[in-house]
Design a protein around this motif. Structure first.
Motif, PDB file in Angstrom:
ATOM      1  N   ILE A 917       0.631  -1.094   0.122  1.00  0.00           N
ATOM      2  CA  ILE A 917      -0.164  -0.599  -0.021  1.00  0.00           C
ATOM      3  C   ILE A 917       0.974   0.932   0.555  1.00  0.00           C
ATOM      4  N   ILE A 918       0.761   2.850  -0.626  1.00  0.00           N
ATOM      5  CA  ILE A 918       1.161   3.902  -0.783  1.00  0.00           C
ATOM      6  C   ILE A 918       0.517   4.071  -0.696  1.00  0.00           C
ATOM      7  N   ILE A 919       0.457   5.322   0.516  1.00  0.00           N
ATOM      8  CA  ILE A 919       0.206   6.418   1.624  1.00  0.00           C
ATOM      9  C   ILE A 919       0.808   7.470   1.030  1.00  0.00           C
ATOM     10  N   ASP A 920      -0.329   8.410   1.006  1.00  0.00           N
ATOM     11  CA  ASP A 920      -0.079   9.658   0.207  1.00  0.00           C
ATOM     12  C   ASP A 920      -1.313  10.200   0.383  1.00  0.00           C
ATOM     13  N   PRO A 921      -1.488  11.140   1.178  1.00  0.00           N
ATOM     14  CA  PRO A 921      -3.080  11.661   0.903  1.00  0.00           C
ATOM     15  C   PRO A 921      -2.388  13.001   1.191  1.00  0.00           C
ATOM     16  N   ILE A 922      -4.029  13.625   0.624  1.00  0.00           N
ATOM     17  CA  ILE A 922      -3.916  14.901   0.430  1.00  0.00           C
ATOM     18  C   ILE A 922      -4.896  15.713   1.277  1.00  0.00           C
ATOM     19  N   LEU A 923      -4.848  16.277   3.075  1.00  0.00           N
ATOM     20  CA  LEU A 923      -6.491  16.590   3.729  1.00  0.00           C
ATOM     21  C   LEU A 923      -6.052  18.170   3.641  1.00  0.00           C
ATOM     22  N   LYS A 924      -7.790  18.230   3.612  1.00  0.00           N
ATOM     23  CA  LYS A 924      -8.466  20.212   3.132  1.00  0.00           C
ATOM     24  C   LYS A 924      -6.956  20.412   4.276  1.00  0.00           C
ATOM     25  N   GLU A 925      -6.789  22.361   4.266  1.00  0.00           N
ATOM     26  CA  GLU A 925      -5.811  22.807   4.529  1.00  0.00           C
ATOM     27  C   GLU A 925      -6.378  23.147   5.604  1.00  0.00           C
ATOM     28  N   GLU A 926      -7.952  23.105   6.711  1.00  0.00           N
ATOM     29  CA  GLU A 926      -7.967  23.727   7.353  1.00  0.00           C
ATOM     30  C   GLU A 926      -8.092  22.354   8.060  1.00  0.00           C
ATOM     31  N   GLN A 927      -7.886  21.459   7.876  1.00  0.00           N
ATOM     32  CA  GLN A 927      -7.943  19.865   8.654  1.00  0.00           C
ATOM     33  C   GLN A 927      -6.724  19.650   9.205  1.00  0.00           C
ATOM     34  N   GLU A 928      -6.498  19.331  10.401  1.00  0.00           N
ATOM     35  CA  GLU A 928      -5.229  19.161  10.647  1.00  0.00           C
ATOM     36  C   GLU A 928      -4.928  17.390  11.960  1.00  0.00           C
ATOM     37  N   SER A 929      -6.408  16.678  11.362  1.00  0.00           N
ATOM     38  CA  SER A 929      -5.791  14.826  12.044  1.00  0.00           C
ATOM     39  C   SER A 929      -7.366  14.152  11.134  1.00  0.00           C
ATOM     40  N   LEU A 930      -6.427  13.260  11.002  1.00  0.00           N
ATOM     41  CA  LEU A 930      -7.269  12.165  10.411  1.00  0.00           C
ATOM     42  C   LEU A 930      -6.634  10.810  10.585  1.00  0.00           C
ATOM     43  N   ASN A 931      -7.937   9.685  10.594  1.00  0.00           N
ATOM     44  CA  ASN A 931      -7.481   8.631  11.445  1.00  0.00           C
ATOM     45  C   ASN A 931      -8.406   8.560  10.720  1.00  0.00           C
ATOM     46  N   TYR A 932      -7.668   6.699  10.246  1.00  0.00           N
ATOM     47  CA  TYR A 932      -9.271   5.935   9.746  1.00  0.00           C
ATOM     48  C   TYR A 932      -8.535   4.117   9.834  1.00  0.00           C
ATOM     49  N   ILE A 933      -9.266   3.475   9.960  1.00  0.00           N
ATOM     50  CA  ILE A 933      -8.540   1.878   9.415  1.00  0.00           C
ATOM     51  C   ILE A 933      -8.481   1.213   8.317  1.00  0.00           C
ATOM     52  N   VAL A 934      -8.153   0.634   7.718  1.00  0.00           N
ATOM     53  CA  VAL A 934      -7.873   0.247   6.464  1.00  0.00           C
ATOM     54  C   VAL A 934      -7.750  -1.492   7.056  1.00  0.00           C
ATOM     55  N   ASN A 935      -8.587  -2.329   6.529  1.00  0.00           N
ATOM     56  CA  ASN A 935      -9.086  -4.009   6.833  1.00  0.00           C
ATOM     57  C   ASN A 935      -8.319  -4.405   4.635  1.00  0.00           C
ATOM     58  N   THR A 936      -7.268  -4.635   4.789  1.00  0.00           N
ATOM     59  CA  THR A 936      -6.833  -5.327   3.506  1.00  0.00           C
ATOM     60  C   THR A 936      -7.446  -7.452   3.668  1.00  0.00           C
ATOM     61  N   GLY A 937      -8.261  -7.530   4.859  1.00  0.00           N
ATOM     62  CA  GLY A 937      -8.665  -9.052   4.996  1.00  0.00           C
ATOM     63  C   GLY A 937      -7.982  -9.595   5.729  1.00  0.00           C
ATOM     64  N   ARG A 938      -6.615  -9.274   4.984  1.00  0.00           N
ATOM     65  CA  ARG A 938      -5.110 -10.295   5.943  1.00  0.00           C
ATOM     66  C   ARG A 938      -4.275  -9.736   7.078  1.00  0.00           C
ATOM     67  N   ALA A 939      -4.952  -8.340   7.448  1.00  0.00           N
ATOM     68  CA  ALA A 939      -4.426  -7.076   8.389  1.00  0.00           C
ATOM     69  C   ALA A 939      -5.447  -5.977   8.369  1.00  0.00           C
ATOM     70  N   TYR A 941      -4.672  -1.992   8.834  1.00  0.00           N
ATOM     71  CA  TYR A 941      -3.328  -0.441   9.165  1.00  0.00           C
ATOM     72  C   TYR A 941      -4.186   0.551   9.447  1.00  0.00           C
ATOM     73  N   ASN A 942      -4.200   0.946  11.113  1.00  0.00           N
ATOM     74  CA  ASN A 942      -4.985   2.011  11.764  1.00  0.00           C
ATOM     75  C   ASN A 942      -3.780   2.946  11.374  1.00  0.00           C
ATOM     76  N   VAL A 943      -4.410   4.288  10.785  1.00  0.00           N
ATOM     77  CA  VAL A 943      -3.726   5.461   9.678  1.00  0.00           C
ATOM     78  C   VAL A 943      -4.207   6.423  10.836  1.00  0.00           C
ATOM     79  N   SER A 944      -2.869   7.503  11.128  1.00  0.00           N
ATOM     80  CA  SER A 944      -2.975   8.049  11.638  1.00  0.00           C
ATOM     81  C   SER A 944      -2.219   9.783  11.034  1.00  0.00           C
ATOM     82  N   ILE A 945      -3.364  10.984  10.714  1.00  0.00           N
ATOM     83  CA  ILE A 945      -2.469  11.596   9.778  1.00  0.00           C
ATOM     84  C   ILE A 945      -2.261  13.347  10.845  1.00  0.00           C
ATOM     85  N   SER A 946      -1.408  13.823  10.882  1.00  0.00           N
ATOM     86  CA  SER A 946      -1.302  15.169  11.580  1.00  0.00           C
ATOM     87  C   SER A 946      -0.958  16.033  10.794  1.00  0.00           C
ATOM     88  N   LYS A 947      -1.416  17.120  11.040  1.00  0.00           N
ATOM     89  CA  LYS A 947      -0.281  18.193   9.986  1.00  0.00           C
ATOM     90  C   LYS A 947      -1.284  19.963  11.028  1.00  0.00           C
TER      91      LYS A 947
END
Length: 989
Positions: A917-939, A941-947
């Motif tokens: 998986i390639i992680i390459d986020p583009i968040l809104k300018e006013e956004q300072e954080s984001l969290n999401y969970i990706v379920n591939t069926g095999r594992a 990924y608890n992803v957190s982004i802060s800016k």
């Protein structure tokens, strides 16, 4: 002298009259609803200080006393304004600033009618469910609609046999089994509001030979309250009556069970007795079966009636196990409809002992709300249709108890059943159904099975942002629309009453749904879907435009087969299953049946689109049209069958070889050139992975040549063209789209501009940075409206063709300049892709901001802010917005949801390749954080982004990425298969 006035040119509004007459009370922010008093258009009646636009005037005028008072006050020439205050309602009359003296009962009635205006459109809860008061007006035909589907995953032909329904807030609507086969009939009229025949799924309660309840009549004096809640894949409707009954209806489609009918819809009716006395009730359940010959509806409705007769499946004691239409034509006997009513009196299950199969007899001189012959059904077996049915039985409910009635309406079919027997299968499968659900708890278990399946499906990505409305929509409602469209596509929803088949290009829906299926362990099912589409491609390389059990319109729409390559590429990147390319698939159109590997099918598609079916600029021919069905520029186009025939004659005549270009003066599609470029480049990767170096080399040459041709012939100073003309020998028109094409219908715009030329040039990596900047400038100046980005600027296509969008639609509607949201979401996907890659950070930020602005306009829950103006549906994407009014217009099903999902997955930064998986986020300018969970069926990924606030992206090398606490170089996350949860943190400095 007569004067013609028309809607789009009539600028006077009743609101403007009120603002002129009562300007001292109304500021610019005061929301007003108004109607003209009469057609001299000089006076108006209005309600002011509303929370948002609602049809308040019409609603209050439904009350006889209030209507009489207001209309007498205004007479024929005076304007009346009703002004809402926090705890009061005041009435003003034109010419006087004093409040009109009104009787207390009038003011009291007005307050009661208008006190809950802010809830007229219902409410959305944190589960994404829409709760609606059935006694409030509707914002539009789609607003109060739900979609239901069954589950045939693991059974044969699931793509075409998965049952599906549309249900409005009263439980009305139609029900289909396989393909376009109606179980419950639609209603063939011109009203978008009514999909199904109005008797469908409705019932009456009779007591002491008098009707005390009808499920579709909430204005009956016995109704105290009535609410509907639409959830993902089921609807619940609840009533309270003044006579002491609480009624709950739960509607859903059964998942498939072995030995049970192909399609079965359930309605559980629970009646609680709160009256304190014993109730001896009779329930009468109705519906209208679909015809076995739908196309005869258009020309010989008598035929549809006389080919069917009534039949019932009887039990030994005289109970009716099911009512079913019996057809005469042999081809109609392969789909047998039925309806079963199980009445649970205490611990006993009883069946109806009355039925009616004649609509006219049932209604008599009454109405469906108040039929004349309700209290006693005739039990006559009528010799001809239509397929109306009513079943009636008795239900006794002690004080405080709940009576339960279950209806099962469905279809037994020869499809996917090699053992089907006309005389016996209906009896066998209905018997199995009754036995299965003799225990009332089994119905709830079936509902739970549906809910559990969907909860597992939707868990591919779970978003946890600062916007809770967005989280709910993205996590719950958006995945369901994608799931539904996987099987139903554009062929069925509230306003689609016809029998449009599954379009080949609608494999786009699988682009999104495959991630959800694979995450829940259904990769083989995705492969099955892809192979079914692949089998609709001809040996020559073109595809059927649409299909059910048989394909139609081969090679008429030139983009069709190209979409398959994107689907295959995504699937292989997602699963690593490169062996999929070697799977054998049927070749369409061959007799006897032959097969070839998927890989060879893809080769044929590329050869056809890149080498054979091309024009003088070596780009794919447009044929009848490409993605835009209303871009029909060649009236003398030929389909794939005819083209192949002429091509072989050409080779014979010229001594040429397979792969030479087809000789013609037909128009070329630049969008198809972009789609082809995507397909070739994706196959470059897959052929390398497969080890086919010879083909890999050829593809690289094709890619370079195509890119060069696009740059040389399709870039027109400021924008990419949409199509290239070859038939004008005098050079009057050489291209469509971009500056100088001489086809603009707006004197202030120097050409015609199509959003897809921007979108696919970027998605195909054909637009350089300067070109992207130039096109974005054009979008801002010509295509951007308050309601989104238009599909196309005003274009005079009548100069070059007769059967195009400008000949079919008013400006601003559909393909003639609407905000076509399917296309806008392709554009936002392109914007986020470009925002990650362009070197100019200012341009990147601009692309991301426009992308998020457009996404925000598309999100369905936004309709709740102004529901009676924006319309649409708060849970389900509609197809387009009128670009002049902003109204969301259907149908509900389109690629909007699919590409919205793909856009948002890209924005939060998830991109699969074959190794991880390639992680390459583009968040809104006013956004300072984001969290999401990706379920591939095999594992997981608890992803957190802060800016910090502002525009940030990985391309500027200002972020740290850690995986399970360990810093990594780059943004590639390995593909874990350990079933554990792994923490990924992206921190922008």
């Amino acid at each position: 002298m007569l004067q013609k006035i028309v809607a789009r040119d009539f600028k006077l509004s009743p609101e403007s009259i009120l603002r002129e007459r009562f300007g001292y009370m109304l500021d610019d922010n005061t929301i007003v609803d108004a109607i003209f008093v009469n057609t001299d258009y000089k006076s108006a009646i209005g309600v002011a200080n509303l929370p948002f636009k609602v049809p308040a005037v019409l609603q209050i005028l439904k009350d006889k006393e209030i209507s009489e008072f207001i209309l007498k006050e205004c007479g024929n020439s005076y304007s009346i304004l009703i002004f809402l205050e926090k705890d009061d309602v005041k009435i003003y009359k034109e010419g006087s600033k004093k409040e009109v003296s009104a009787p207390s009962q009038i003011k009291k009635g007005l307050k009661k009618l208008l006190e809950n205006v802010d809830r007229w459109a219902g409410t959305l809860n944190d589960r994404g469910e829409h709760t609606i008061d059935l006694r409030t007006p509707s914002p539009g035909p789609h607003f109060y609609v739900n979609l239901l589907m069954g589950n045939r995953i693991g059974y044969d032909y699931a793509l075409q046999t998965t049952p599906k329904s549309v249900v409005d807030r009263f439980g009305r609507g139609s029900f289909r089994s396989h393909a376009d086969t109606q179980v419950l009939a639609t209603r063939w009229d011109m009203r978008a509001e009514e999909n199904g025949f109005p008797a469908n799924r409705q019932f009456y309660i009779v007591e002491d030979f008098k009707k005390i309840f009808y499920s579709a009549d909430v204005n009956d004096e016995n109704i105290e309250s009535a609410f509907c809640t639409h959830s993902q894949n089921h609807s619940i409707i609840e009533y309270r009556t003044k006579c002491g009954l609480e009624i709950k209806r739960t509607i859903f489609i059964l998942p498939q069970y072995e030995g049970l009918p192909l399609a079965t819809e359930v309605q559980r009716i629970e009646i609680k007795n709160t009256s304190g006395k014993k109730r001896n009730l009779k329930i009468v359940y109705t519906g209208m079966f679909g015809t076995g010959t739908p196309h005869a509806i258009f020309e010989d409705v008598v035929y549809t009636n006389v080919i069917m007769q009534a039949s019932v499946l009887m039990q030994d004691g005289g109970g009716i196990a099911a009512i079913s239409p019996d057809y005469y034509p042999e081809q109609c006997r392969e789909d047998l409809r039925f309806s079963t009513l199980m009445i649970r009196n205490g611990n006993n299950v009883e069946f109806p002992k009355e039925f009616c199969s004649n609509y006219n007899e049932f209604v008599g001189n009454g109405t469906l709300e108040n039929p004349e012959n309700l209290t006693k059904l005739s039990n006559n077996l009528y010799r001809k249709g239509p397929g109306f049915f009513a079943l009636a039985g008795d239900l006794t409910i002690e004080p405080g108890d709940v009576g339960v009635v279950d209806n099962f309406t469905g279809l037994v079919s020869s499809k996917a059943n090699p053992d089907f027997d006309y005389d016996n299968t209906l009896i066998e499968e209905v018997s199995n159904l009754i036995n299965k659900f003799m225990d009332k708890d089994e119905v709830l278990k079936a509902l739970d099975k549906n809910i559990e399946f969907y909860d597992k499906y939707r868990n591919f990505v779970q978003l946890n942002s600062e916007n809770q409305e967005l989280n709910t929509y993205f996590n719950r409602n958006l995945p369901f629309q994608i799931l539904y469209q996987t099987f139903v596509s554009r062929s069925f929803c509230q306003t689609q009453k016809g029998y449009r088949e599954i379009g080949f290009r609608e494999i786009q829906d699988v682009f999104a749904t495959m991630y959800y299926f694979v995450s829940m362990g259904e990769a083989d099912f995705v492969k099955q879907l892809l192979k079914e589409w692949c089998s609709k491609v001809f040996e020559f390389g073109f595809a059927y435009h649409n299909f059910y059990w048989e394909g139609k319109e081969p090679g008429k729409w030139s983009d069709d087969a190209l979409w398959f390559i994107q689907a295959a590429y995504r699937y292989i990147n997602l699963t690593g299953d490169i062996g999929f390319l070697d799977e054998e698939v049927i070749v369409a159109g061959n007799s006897p049946i032959s097969t070839r590997p998927v890989y060879e099918t893809i080769k044929a598609i590329i050869r056809y689109s890149a080498e054979i079916s091309i024009g003088k600029h070596k780009m794919p021919l447009l044929d009848s049209a490409d993605w835009n069905d209303c871009l029909k520029l060649d009236s003398d186009y030929i389909d794939g069958i005819e083209k192949e025939k002429r091509y072989k004659e050409q080779l014979k005549r010229t001594g040429g070889k397979m792969g030479d270009p087809f000789e013609s003066n037909y128009t070329e599609s630049v969008m198809n050139a972009f789609l082809l470029k995507v397909a070739i480049d994706e196959m470059i990767e897959l052929s390398e992975e497969k080890g086919d170096l010879e083909y890999n080399k050829k593809l690289k040459e094709l890619s370079k040549n195509l890119y060069d041709n696009i740059q040389e012939h399709a870039w027109k100073e400021v924008f990419f063209a949409r199509a290239l003309f070859n038939r004008y020998e005098n050079g009057e028109f050489t291209y469509l789209g971009s500056k100088g094409d001489n086809l603009s219908a707006d004197p202030n715009i120097d050409g015609s501009y199509f959003i897809n030329s921007f979108s696919w040039s970027v998605l195909a990596d054909c637009a350089n940075e300067d070109q992207i900047r130039s096109m974005l400038d054009v979008i801002d100046s010509t295509l951007k409206t308050p309601y989104g980005i238009k599909l196309v600027t005003p274009t005079d296509l009548g100069k070059v063709a007769d059967d195009t969008a400008t000949g079919h639609y008013f400006p601003g509607d559909r393909e003639n300049g609407a905000v076509f949201k399917h296309a806008t979401m392709m554009a936002t996907a392109a914007m986020f892709k470009a925002a990650k890659k362009v070197k100019d950070k200012e341009l990147a930020a601009r692309l991301a901001n426009v992308g998020y602005w457009m996404v925000d306009l598309v999100l369905p829950f936004r309709t709740m802010k102004d529901p009676f103006v924006i319309c649409g549906n708060p849970r389900i994407c509609t197809q387009y917005n009128n670009s002049e009014t902003g109204e969301n217009i259907g149908p509900l099903l389109s690629g909007t949801a699919t590409w919205l999902n793909l856009t948002m997955i890209s924005a939060i930064g998830v991109e699969y390749n074959i190794n991880g998986i390639i992680i390459d986020p583009i968040l809104k300018e006013e956004q300072e954080s984001l969290n999401y969970i990706v379920n591939t069926g095999r594992a997981l990924y608890n992803v957190s982004i802060s800016k910090p606030k502002g525009f940030y992206r990985l391309a500027d090398c200002n972020a740290t990425i850690t995986v399970d606490g360990n810093k990594i170089e780059g943004n590639f996350i390995p593909l874990f298969t350990d079933g554990n949860e792994h923490t990924v943190e992206v921190v922008f400095e």
